[in-house]
Design an enzyme around this catalytic site. Sequence first.
Site, PDB file in Angstrom:
ATOM      1  N   ARG A  28      -0.862 -41.883 -26.961  1.00 39.69           N
ATOM      2  CA  ARG A  28      -0.698 -40.675 -26.140  1.00 39.69           C
ATOM      3  C   ARG A  28       0.194 -39.616 -26.799  1.00 39.69           C
ATOM      4  O   ARG A  28       0.318 -38.510 -26.290  1.00 39.69           O
ATOM      5  CB  ARG A  28      -0.161 -41.062 -24.758  1.00 39.69           C
ATOM      6  N   LYS A  47       4.896 -43.461 -33.603  1.00 43.21           N
ATOM      7  CA  LYS A  47       5.699 -43.025 -32.450  1.00 43.21           C
ATOM      8  C   LYS A  47       7.197 -43.109 -32.685  1.00 43.21           C
ATOM      9  O   LYS A  47       7.933 -42.167 -32.402  1.00 43.21           O
ATOM     10  CB  LYS A  47       5.301 -43.832 -31.209  1.00 43.21           C
TER      11      LYS A  47
END
Length: 458
Positions: free
Chosen positions: A13, A20
């Site tokens: 996402r 990340k």
Amino acid sequence: MNVVILAAGQGKRMRSSLPKVLHPLAGKPMLAHVIAAAQAADRACGGVARVAVVIGHGAEQVRRAFSDRSDLHWVLQETQLGTGHAVRQAAGWLDDAVPTLVLYGDVPLVRPATLARLMQAAADHVGLLTVRLADPDGYGRVVRDWHGNVLKIVEQKDASDEERRIDEVNTGILVAPTARLKRWLAALSNDNAQHEYYLTDVIAQAVREGVTVNAVVAEEAEETLGVNSKSQLAELERVAQRRTAERLMEAGATLADPARIDVRGELVVGADVFIDVGCVFEGKVELADGVYIGPHNLLRDVTVGAGTEVLGFCYLERAQIGAHARIGPFARTRPDVVLADEVHIGNFVEVKNSTLGHGSKANHLAYVGDAEVGARCNIGAGTIVANYDGANKHKTVIEDDVHTGSNSVLVAPITIGAGATVGAGSTVSKLVPAGKLTVARAKQQTIEHWKRPTKQKK
Ligand code: UD1
Ligand code: CA
């Protein structure tokens, strides 16, 4: 203490090619915050953290970003089969003599004090960090018995309606006795809604073996928040900046607005420092007592001496600025500038790789590059140090008490002797002798009887 940091997930996402845990928060990767918190907590408890990081997605990139950290142990989790599976990959490296703390690379704001509290609560037991949330949706719920003892954690997807109403959730962070943890990890199954090996299932195993689970409730919900999207990253960035702003104010700084300061590194302030809105501090910045920082400045690796004013809209990199100096507005320093006390660098002045001596001034529209400027000089408006011949850079020496007139060009390599004055509009490329006026420009002349052309009539 063994510390295992889970950082193998993809972070889909985030919609980014950057793994990340490498996304920066307050100027450094999220993972770096987690490592620092673990180490600080262990120091507070008198131990030394042995840190392993479990990587998977973008593993090489993550390792490379920390290539200067030989103290970290890297564990590859090739496929992400769940948090329990992730910790299991590090099992062989864990030292049974000390407990194991599990942290998450994408939960960057956990505070050392909270981790220390958790470690103390663990002793020979299991310590579990939990938090109460107004909206517990999506999290694993902490199930307790009538006496308040922790029984187990149930993942949202496996929870009954009644369990879903529990507002105390698992942060994922826990401490466990290592030899037992290894056994519990080996016994995990993936017989659940997500077909994952859940780390959370070790809690029920501990309870079954009669090992107490001490839940420590985090005081600030922010410190348990994970980052799954850019929006959450931005939210945590604000939390981190707010914490820094509080620290600065505790140290005595006055912030025009604590919500409008960004510190992406280390900012050290003396007493009575004032910082106006919109300033960005990067790398290591030190502001001595009584420093005034006007609105919208960027300072990167800069030290500023006592009582100096940095007026608005300056961009200052790798500079050492003395006391009672005045910089800006609209000043620019490029790396390696040393300004002595009481120097003035004014509007639209750029200084690069140069030193300016005590009380020297360049108040308007000048470029000073690769120069050594003495004390009490006045660099006139529009003065350019022409340090670059198109191939090489050359040095300029401007001795004490020099005045350069407006629009002078000093072609390097060149020396301007002490007390010399360079006439306005001069281009000088040879030694300018000390104590004299040197003018190098076309002489002014007036053409008598000259007539301005007029438009011819057709
Ligand atoms: C986990 C907890 C849940 C808790 C929540 C808090 C489990 C089973 N559930 O759920 O109880 O409320 O965290 O945020 O532990 N990771 C790996 N390898 C894997 C799987 C995950 O390294 O195989 C890492 C991820 O990169 C991530 C972290 O572990 O940083 C958590 O994984 P995630 O799948 O997000 O756990 P949740 O489902 O949120
Ligand atoms: Ca999951």
